[in-house]
Design an enzyme around this catalytic site. Structure first.
Site, PDB file in Angstrom:
ATOM      1  N   ASP A   1      -8.619  -8.826   3.235  1.00 41.13           N
ATOM      2  CA  ASP A   1      -8.284  -7.824   4.240  1.00 41.13           C
ATOM      3  C   ASP A   1      -9.365  -7.749   5.322  1.00 41.13           C
ATOM      4  O   ASP A   1     -10.205  -6.856   5.275  1.00 41.13           O
ATOM      5  CB  ASP A   1      -8.155  -6.470   3.529  1.00 41.13           C
ATOM      6  CG  ASP A   1      -7.629  -5.398   4.447  1.00 41.13           C
ATOM      7  OD1 ASP A   1      -7.195  -5.737   5.552  1.00 41.13           O
ATOM      8  OD2 ASP A   1      -7.656  -4.213   4.052  1.00 41.13           O
TER       9      ASP A   1
ATOM     10  N   GLU B   1       0.818  -1.219   0.000  1.00 43.43           N
ATOM     11  CA  GLU B   1       0.000   0.000   0.000  1.00 43.43           C
ATOM     12  C   GLU B   1       0.849   1.265   0.000  1.00 43.43           C
ATOM     13  O   GLU B   1       0.630   2.181   0.779  1.00 43.43           O
ATOM     14  CB  GLU B   1      -0.962  -0.021   1.195  1.00 43.43           C
ATOM     15  CG  GLU B   1      -1.878  -1.232   1.163  1.00 43.43           C
ATOM     16  CD  GLU B   1      -2.989  -1.211   2.213  1.00 43.43           C
ATOM     17  OE1 GLU B   1      -2.755  -0.684   3.295  1.00 43.43           O
ATOM     18  OE2 GLU B   1      -4.068  -1.730   1.902  1.00 43.43           O
TER      19      GLU B   1
ATOM     20  N   GLU C   1     -12.622  -2.496  11.925  1.00 38.89           N
ATOM     21  CA  GLU C   1     -12.526  -1.706  10.692  1.00 38.89           C
ATOM     22  C   GLU C   1     -13.650  -2.035   9.710  1.00 38.89           C
ATOM     23  O   GLU C   1     -14.312  -1.142   9.191  1.00 38.89           O
ATOM     24  CB  GLU C   1     -11.162  -1.948  10.024  1.00 38.89           C
ATOM     25  CG  GLU C   1     -11.044  -1.246   8.684  1.00 38.89           C
ATOM     26  CD  GLU C   1      -9.705  -1.455   7.998  1.00 38.89           C
ATOM     27  OE1 GLU C   1      -8.825  -2.131   8.553  1.00 38.89           O
ATOM     28  OE2 GLU C   1      -9.550  -0.905   6.879  1.00 38.89           O
TER      29      GLU C   1
HETATM   30  O1  GCW Z   1      -6.964  -2.834   5.558  1.00 36.43           O
HETATM   31  C1  GCW Z   1      -5.911  -2.002   5.474  1.00 36.43           C
HETATM   32  C2  GCW Z   1      -6.289  -0.821   6.283  1.00 36.43           C
HETATM   33  C3  GCW Z   1      -5.117   0.106   6.444  1.00 36.43           C
HETATM   34  C4  GCW Z   1      -3.959  -0.714   7.075  1.00 36.43           C
HETATM   35  C5  GCW Z   1      -3.647  -1.891   6.177  1.00 36.43           C
HETATM   36  C6  GCW Z   1      -2.568  -2.806   6.727  1.00 36.43           C
HETATM   37  C7  GCW Z   1      -2.213   0.036   8.515  1.00 36.43           C
HETATM   38  O2  GCW Z   1      -7.373  -0.171   5.661  1.00 36.43           O
HETATM   39  O3  GCW Z   1      -5.516   1.157   7.255  1.00 36.43           O
HETATM   40  O4  GCW Z   1      -2.825   0.082   7.273  1.00 36.43           O
HETATM   41  O5  GCW Z   1      -4.798  -2.660   6.022  1.00 36.43           O
HETATM   42  O6  GCW Z   1      -2.923  -3.836   7.287  1.00 36.43           O
HETATM   43  O7  GCW Z   1      -1.401  -2.519   6.591  1.00 36.43           O
END
Ligand code: GCW
Length: 658
Positions: A360, A281, A388
């Site tokens: 995720d 990311e 989340e």
């Molecule tokens: O799902 C995503 C989240 C991000 C997070 C990422 C991760 C810390 O939306 O906020 O970043 O996973 O796990 O690295």
């Protein structure tokens, strides 16, 4: 009445099932043993309202019954444990002739034994001749914070950070001690405090700018047998004024990390190690230098090795710049594709941390095929306690319900609970007085600790235990436990159907936005059209990442578990499901049901008003009211979306807002 701040360590006069001895004899004087003794005394005070006297060897009056606290090796003879074996961090507890024997395999084991004894006492389970032995199933029981130095928390829903504010380390030491106590009471033994996205000044946590204060925090956790990890940024050597590169094979980079480790370990000699989010990311990583993740992880591992440190390397590596038109790419395949070929190439002190599912932290995903596929590399599973994607601690969603399923998943060779010896979870705590925003979300933190300690516990037992400890052994606790157990199925029903995932509002991840991720770069598409929905994961090859036994099940829509049907298959809306109804009708039904179940939970909660502390009652009530709105929004948007796509109405004639 529940004092939210105290969570499951409530002060309450319980009906005693044994006589509590006047004295406690403590053998050993290490920091952790001393803490264990304090916890015993405080625990007895809060449950029995008496204060046992601490005795040391010299003052001990040996003729009177006592509580005996110490190591198994020191106590074996006098306690006559009946051959109860305990492994590392394990313990035995025995009650005989009015004596209480609480013995740890090691110091940490003793601390856990004291907490276990107290919780069993509170639940009325301690009787004369009681005997128990426990050893944690996993040696790594980790909490990950995603706290930023400015005090905000990425994906945090319970107030700001307990540790950071305005780019400084700022904390209330009593509160941190209370936090460490809560975590130790459920067996947590590692913690990372800063976000895995290590930006700006957080990069300086491994420098003398912050280390002195970080060491002070480490000292508080150490008394509770919890060691710190620090999240680091792979590209730190490339920062302005340092080096030109972060290439893991570059001699200067290697030297830079070695020097960094030597400074860090001077301040925190028992630091557990570093956590790294690399090539993920937008974060930098070895790919930028045409190196593998083994190159990157091993380079850091060799820097911390002299100090006994370990590197936790996250496997959340995927292409976040995908084109939705590209039907061949499948984000679900990424972790396996990136890490399976490197199996066996990592150093001993590297641990791969893999999210439980291939996407995720969705409310329903299959277990990642990387579990069971890695044969020669240490690896642990990452869970998410912070909600989340599961309702932001506004909606009630009791997560052990999902974790129980994960633990029982058979990778083809072994179940997760037999295979995985370490877990990490992104935590749901913050500065809110009740720690978790939603008071009932405390059950998720509690449940995480309990299920990774003993993965054979089921969600129901854990809910009962948490409710009894928090609300007392009474009917109210029973009722709250039944609400908890309804909450996960309800949440799953009113959100995205049958494992399709990602129909949430982009970025925020609360509330519905059915096509919010459909034409974006994140690679999580459902590709619904007028006839069908889903990704055919036979076609993308994802199914074949599983062991044959599982591939056979997942690849066939007739055998695939129904709650994962749309994760694995692209199906027409008139596909006939197990109950003989179409997929479309099942979508309508589950969404009407999910909403109704929230309404029912709300009504059940209202009926408990007179038995609850008013502040707790009101704060949970207001969350249930918000949850009901959210559930309605989801129900109506999902049902409307599919009604408009198909033109086929609900066979039961219920109103769909078109
Ligand atoms: O799902 C995503 C989240 C991000 C997070 C990422 C991760 C810390 O939306 O906020 O970043 O996973 O796990 O690295």
């Amino acid at each position: 009445m529940l004092k939210e701040y105290d969570c499951w360590l409530q002060k309450r006069k319980i009906g005693l099932t044994i006589k509590i001895p006047d004295a406690v004899y403590v053998q050993g004087d290490s920091e952790i043993i001393t803490q264990a003794a304090k916890e015993y005394v405080n625990g007895i005070q809060r449950l029995a309202n008496v204060t046992p006297k601490i005795e040391t060897k010299k003052t001990a009056n040996s003729s009177l019954p006592k509580a005996w606290l110490g190591l198994i090796s020191d106590m074996e003879k006098q306690a006559l444990f009946s051959n109860l074996a305990a492994g590392a961090e394990g313990f035995v507890i025995k009650i005989a002739d009015n004596n209480i024997y609480i013995a740890g395999k090691d110091d940490a084991g003793l601390l856990y034994a004291v907490f276990r004894f107290l919780s069993l006492l509170a639940c009325g389970k301690i009787k004369d001749n009681f005997e128990i032995s426990e050893t944690p199933a996993s040696s790594l029981r980790i909490i990950n914070h995603w706290d930023n130095l400015d005090g905000t928390i990425e994906r945090g829903y319970a107030g700001n950070s307990l540790f950071f504010k305005n780019e400084k380390i700022v904390y209330d030491s009593q509160r941190i001690e209370d936090y460490a106590r809560l975590l130790a009471s459920i067996g947590i033994n590692r913690i990372s405090l800063n976000n895995v996205n290590v930006r700006n000044r957080a990069k300086l946590l491994i420098t003398e700018v912050y280390l002195e204060q970080l060491a002070e925090l480490a000292a508080i956790f150490r008394r509770f047998a919890i060691r710190l990890f620090i999240s680091v940024n792979f590209a730190s050597p490339r920062d302005p004024g340092v080096l030109k590169t972060a290439d893991p094979l570059d001699a200067d980079v290697i030297k830079w990390w070695k020097e960094c480790a030597s400074v860090v370990y001077k301040y925190i000699p028992d630091l557990a190690g570093f956590i790294v989010k690399a090539d993920s990311e937008g974060e930098s990583g070895p790919f930028q230098y045409d190196r593998t993740h083994a190159h990157g992880a091993n380079m850091l591992a060799s820097a911390v090795k002299p100090y006994g440190g370990e590197i936790i390397w996250r496997c959340f590596v995927y292409n976040c710049q995908q084109d939705w038109r590209d039907k061949k790419a499948d984000r679900a395949k990424a972790a396996y594709e990136n890490f399976k070929p490197l199996d066996g190439k990592f150093d001993d002190n590297v641990i791969l941390q893999i999210k439980f599912g291939p996407y995720d932290f969705q409310v329903r995903e299959p277990v990642s095929p990387l579990f069971g596929a890695l044969k020669k590399t240490r690896h642990i599973m990452e869970l998410q306690i912070t909600q989340e994607y599961t309702g932001h601690q506004i909606d009630l969603c009791y997560l052990p319900f999902m974790w129980e399923d994960i633990m029982n998943f058979d990778t083809g060779e072994k179940s997760i609970k037999d295979l995985i010896k370490g877990f990490a979870a992104v935590v749901n705590t913050g500065l809110d007085n009740n720690w978790t925003g939603h008071t009932l979300a405390q059950a998720n933190l509690y449940g995480y600790g309990r299920i990774i300690w003993n993965p054979s516990l089921d969600a129901k037992e854990i809910a009962h235990e948490w409710c009894a400890l928090s609300f007392g052994q009474n009917e109210t606790a029973e009722k709250i436990s039944s609400i908890l157990l309804k909450s996960y199925p309800a949440y799953e029903k009113y959100t995205s159907p049958f494992g399709i995932c990602f129909m949430v509002t982009p970025g925020l991840h609360y509330g519905p936005n059915i096509e919010g991720y459909e034409y974006s770069r994140w690679g999580t598409y459902h590709r619904a059209n007028v006839k069908e929905i889903g990704i055919d994961r036979n076609e993308t090859g994802f199914v074949n990442q599983y062991a044959k036994k599982n591939a056979d099940i997942f690849s066939d829509p007739k055998k695939c578990p129904q709650n994962l049907l749309l994760f694995f298959h692209r199906l027409p809306y008139d596909f006939i499901m197990k109950n003989g109804e179409t997929l479309l009708q099942n979508i309508y039904d589950t969404h009407f049901e999910g909403y109704d179940e929230v309404l029912e939970m709300l009504e059940q909660w209202k009926r408990l008003k007179k038995n609850l502390d008013n502040a707790v009652y009101e704060s949970v009530l207001s969350r249930f009211e918000r949850q009901l709105l959210n559930a309605r929004e989801w129900r109506d948007q999902i049902n409307t979306y599919f009604f408009r796509k198909t033109g086929i109405g609900d066979s039961k004639g219920r109103l769909i807002y078109d």
